[in-house]
Design a protein around this motif. Structure first.
Motif, mmCIF file in Angstrom:
data_model
loop_
_atom_site.group_PDB
_atom_site.id
_atom_site.type_symbol
_atom_site.label_atom_id
_atom_site.label_comp_id
_atom_site.label_asym_id
_atom_site.label_seq_id
_atom_site.Cartn_x
_atom_site.Cartn_y
_atom_site.Cartn_z
ATOM 1 N N LEU A 142 0.804 -1.119 0.188
ATOM 2 C CA LEU A 142 -0.134 -0.034 0.032
ATOM 3 C C LEU A 142 1.005 1.231 0.016
ATOM 4 O O LEU A 142 0.713 2.359 -0.854
ATOM 5 C CB LEU A 142 -1.084 0.096 1.355
ATOM 6 C CG LEU A 142 -2.302 -0.903 1.026
ATOM 7 C CD1 LEU A 142 -2.633 -1.195 2.500
ATOM 8 C CD2 LEU A 142 -3.073 -0.432 0.229
ATOM 9 N N VAL A 143 1.830 1.341 0.893
ATOM 10 C CA VAL A 143 2.783 2.407 0.814
ATOM 11 C C VAL A 143 3.537 2.497 -0.397
ATOM 12 O O VAL A 143 3.488 3.656 -0.970
ATOM 13 C CB VAL A 143 3.882 2.242 1.991
ATOM 14 C CG1 VAL A 143 5.087 3.252 1.885
ATOM 15 C CG2 VAL A 143 3.216 2.308 3.338
ATOM 16 N N ARG A 144 4.076 1.522 -0.886
ATOM 17 C CA ARG A 144 4.761 1.576 -2.433
ATOM 18 C C ARG A 144 3.824 2.237 -3.405
ATOM 19 O O ARG A 144 4.084 2.878 -4.243
ATOM 20 C CB ARG A 144 5.315 0.294 -2.759
ATOM 21 C CG ARG A 144 6.398 -0.201 -1.973
ATOM 22 C CD ARG A 144 7.239 -1.374 -2.450
ATOM 23 N NE ARG A 144 8.174 -1.941 -1.445
ATOM 24 C CZ ARG A 144 8.874 -2.829 -1.794
ATOM 25 N NH1 ARG A 144 8.959 -3.248 -2.954
ATOM 26 N NH2 ARG A 144 9.858 -3.098 -0.894
ATOM 27 N N SER A 145 2.647 1.665 -3.515
ATOM 28 C CA SER A 145 1.621 2.076 -4.466
ATOM 29 C C SER A 145 1.287 3.276 -4.392
ATOM 30 O O SER A 145 0.911 3.993 -5.306
ATOM 31 C CB SER A 145 0.362 1.048 -4.502
ATOM 32 O OG SER A 145 0.842 -0.322 -4.736
ATOM 33 N N PHE A 146 0.981 3.839 -3.140
ATOM 34 C CA PHE A 146 0.444 5.241 -2.913
ATOM 35 C C PHE A 146 1.157 6.202 -2.321
ATOM 36 O O PHE A 146 0.686 7.385 -2.096
ATOM 37 C CB PHE A 146 -0.965 5.355 -2.520
ATOM 38 C CG PHE A 146 -1.774 4.313 -3.239
ATOM 39 C CD1 PHE A 146 -2.603 4.942 -4.232
ATOM 40 C CD2 PHE A 146 -1.969 2.787 -3.069
ATOM 41 C CE1 PHE A 146 -3.367 3.858 -4.847
ATOM 42 C CE2 PHE A 146 -2.971 2.203 -3.521
ATOM 43 C CZ PHE A 146 -3.551 2.647 -4.729
ATOM 44 N N ARG A 147 2.672 6.144 -2.094
ATOM 45 C CA ARG A 147 3.437 7.047 -1.444
ATOM 46 C C ARG A 147 3.369 8.371 -2.007
ATOM 47 O O ARG A 147 3.576 9.416 -1.610
ATOM 48 C CB ARG A 147 4.657 6.515 -1.066
ATOM 49 C CG ARG A 147 5.587 6.531 -2.118
ATOM 50 C CD ARG A 147 7.110 5.829 -1.583
ATOM 51 N NE ARG A 147 7.515 5.001 -2.555
ATOM 52 C CZ ARG A 147 8.400 4.001 -2.420
ATOM 53 N NH1 ARG A 147 8.562 3.684 -1.415
ATOM 54 N NH2 ARG A 147 8.808 3.459 -3.568
ATOM 55 N N ARG A 148 3.344 8.314 -3.417
ATOM 56 C CA ARG A 148 3.477 9.508 -4.210
ATOM 57 C C ARG A 148 2.033 9.999 -4.749
ATOM 58 O O ARG A 148 2.047 10.715 -5.745
ATOM 59 C CB ARG A 148 4.511 9.393 -5.245
ATOM 60 C CG ARG A 148 6.052 9.442 -4.919
ATOM 61 C CD ARG A 148 6.757 9.336 -6.252
ATOM 62 N NE ARG A 148 8.151 9.112 -5.431
ATOM 63 C CZ ARG A 148 8.909 8.062 -5.851
ATOM 64 N NH1 ARG A 148 8.433 7.144 -6.565
ATOM 65 N NH2 ARG A 148 9.960 7.746 -5.312
ATOM 66 N N GLY A 149 1.192 9.174 -4.528
ATOM 67 C CA GLY A 149 -0.243 9.512 -4.972
ATOM 68 C C GLY A 149 -0.169 8.977 -6.429
ATOM 69 O O GLY A 149 0.744 8.206 -6.927
ATOM 70 N N ARG A 150 -1.246 8.791 -6.896
ATOM 71 C CA ARG A 150 -1.742 8.211 -8.281
ATOM 72 C C ARG A 150 -2.568 8.690 -9.094
ATOM 73 O O ARG A 150 -2.883 8.309 -10.029
ATOM 74 C CB ARG A 150 -2.235 6.697 -8.024
ATOM 75 C CG ARG A 150 -1.154 5.831 -7.544
ATOM 76 C CD ARG A 150 -0.952 4.568 -8.718
ATOM 77 N NE ARG A 150 -0.022 3.715 -8.302
ATOM 78 C CZ ARG A 150 0.905 3.370 -8.859
ATOM 79 N NH1 ARG A 150 0.856 3.765 -10.325
ATOM 80 N NH2 ARG A 150 1.845 2.502 -8.735
ATOM 81 N N GLY A 151 -3.071 10.013 -8.821
ATOM 82 C CA GLY A 151 -3.925 10.807 -9.359
ATOM 83 C C GLY A 151 -5.079 10.066 -9.295
ATOM 84 O O GLY A 151 -5.554 9.625 -7.998
ATOM 85 N N ASP A 152 -6.169 10.433 -10.192
ATOM 86 C CA ASP A 152 -7.519 9.645 -9.958
ATOM 87 C C ASP A 152 -7.808 8.281 -10.867
ATOM 88 O O ASP A 152 -7.503 8.395 -11.950
ATOM 89 C CB ASP A 152 -8.641 10.506 -10.764
ATOM 90 C CG ASP A 152 -9.911 10.520 -10.406
ATOM 91 O OD1 ASP A 152 -10.077 9.868 -9.275
ATOM 92 O OD2 ASP A 152 -10.808 11.004 -10.967
ATOM 93 N N VAL A 153 -7.626 7.186 -9.931
ATOM 94 C CA VAL A 153 -7.473 5.970 -10.606
ATOM 95 C C VAL A 153 -8.913 5.275 -9.931
ATOM 96 O O VAL A 153 -9.288 5.640 -8.934
ATOM 97 C CB VAL A 153 -6.412 5.226 -10.220
ATOM 98 C CG1 VAL A 153 -5.073 5.753 -10.559
ATOM 99 C CG2 VAL A 153 -6.040 5.060 -8.414
ATOM 100 N N SER A 154 -9.238 4.369 -10.607
ATOM 101 C CA SER A 154 -10.399 3.336 -10.274
ATOM 102 C C SER A 154 -10.213 2.599 -9.127
ATOM 103 O O SER A 154 -8.892 1.987 -8.734
ATOM 104 C CB SER A 154 -11.150 2.738 -11.257
ATOM 105 O OG SER A 154 -10.202 1.678 -11.571
ATOM 106 N N LEU A 155 -11.121 1.924 -8.636
ATOM 107 C CA LEU A 155 -10.861 0.958 -7.414
ATOM 108 C C LEU A 155 -10.053 -0.278 -7.876
ATOM 109 O O LEU A 155 -9.348 -0.857 -7.235
ATOM 110 C CB LEU A 155 -12.218 0.699 -6.600
ATOM 111 C CG LEU A 155 -12.045 -0.184 -5.600
ATOM 112 C CD1 LEU A 155 -11.241 0.568 -4.361
ATOM 113 C CD2 LEU A 155 -13.422 -0.676 -5.148
#
Length: 194
Positions: free
Chosen positions: A45-58
Motif C-alpha cells: 500500500l505504501v509503495r503503491s500510493f506514497r506519491r499519490g496516483r492521481g484519479d484511479v479506479s478501485l
C-alpha cells in the motif's frame, strides 16, 4: 479549515474498506504467514500510493497493490539469498475445538506451500487465486512464459507429493487459466470468518 482528501486518498480508503480482506488473504497466500502477510500488504500500500496516483479506479488501485505484493514477495526471496538466515520461533495459532479439521487442513496447505520457492509460490497463487494463465503470469511478472511453466510444473509436483488431495494437475497449471480454485487460507477474527 479542513482539507479535502486527494482523490487517491479516497481510493485507498475505499480499497482498504471494500477489498482489504481479499488483499490480506492474497498476501498470506504469497508469504505463508499472517504476520508477514500483514507486513507485505502494508508495504505494498505504501509503495503503491506514497506519491499519490492521481484519479484511479478501485480496480486499478487493487491491481497496483496486488502487483506490488507479487514483486515484493519475489524481491524478498532475492534478499534472503544474500543474507544469512536467522532462525525464529513461530508460535502456532491457538485452535478451537470446533475448527480442528479446518485448522489441520490449513496448516497442511500452509506447510506444503512453504516447501515452494517464492517464485513457485507466487506463480501458483497467481494461477489458482487469480486464475491467470502461464502467459498472463509471465506478462505480469516479467518472466519468460517457459520459466513460469517450469515454476508451475515444479510447484504442482511438490504439492502433489504433499498428498493434500488438492486435485492439481500439471497440464492444467501450465496451460490453464480462467477458472478459480480456492487455495488462499481463510482467517478468523472475533465474531466469525473473513
Amino acid at each position: 479549515m479542513s482539507r479535502t482528501p486527494a482523490p487517491w486518498a479516497r481510493i485507498v480508503e475505499a480499497l482498504i474498506r471494500e477489498r482489504g480482506p481479499a488483499l490480506f488473504g492474497y498476501a498470506v497466500a504469497l508469504t505463508g504467514d499472517r504476520h508477514a502477510g500483514e507486513d507485505l500488504l502494508q508495504d505494498a500500500l505504501v509503495r503503491s500510493f506514497r506519491r499519490g496516483r492521481g484519479d484511479v479506479s478501485l480496480n486499478e488501485a487493487h491491481a497496483y497493490v496486488k502487483r506490488a505484493m507479487q514483486t515484493a514477495a519475489i524481491d524478498t526471496s532475492r534478499r534472503r539469498k544474500t543474507r544469512p538466515a536467522t532462525p525464529t520461533a513461530t508460535l502456532p495459532d491457538s485452535p478451537t475445538p470446533d475448527h480442528a479439521g479446518a485448522i489441520a487442513d490449513r496448516d497442511a496447505l500452509a506447510s506444503a506451500l512453504n516447501t515452494l520457492s517464492p517464485r513457485e509460490r507466487t506463480c501458483i497463487v497467481m494461477r489458482y487465486v487469480d486464475g491467470l494463465s502461464a502467459v498472463a503470469i509471465a506478462e505480469e511478472t516479467g518472466l519468460a512464459a517457459g520459466t513460469v511453466r517450469k515454476y508451475l510444473s515444479d510447484a504442482v509436483a511438490k504439492l502433489q507429493d504433499a498428498s493434500l488431495g488438492l486435485g492439481l494437475q500439471t497440464a492444467d497449471a501450465v496451460a490453464g487459466g480462467g477458472h478459480h480454485l480456492p487455495v488462499a487460507v481463510r482467517t478468523t477474527q472475533k465474531g466469525g470468518q473473513r
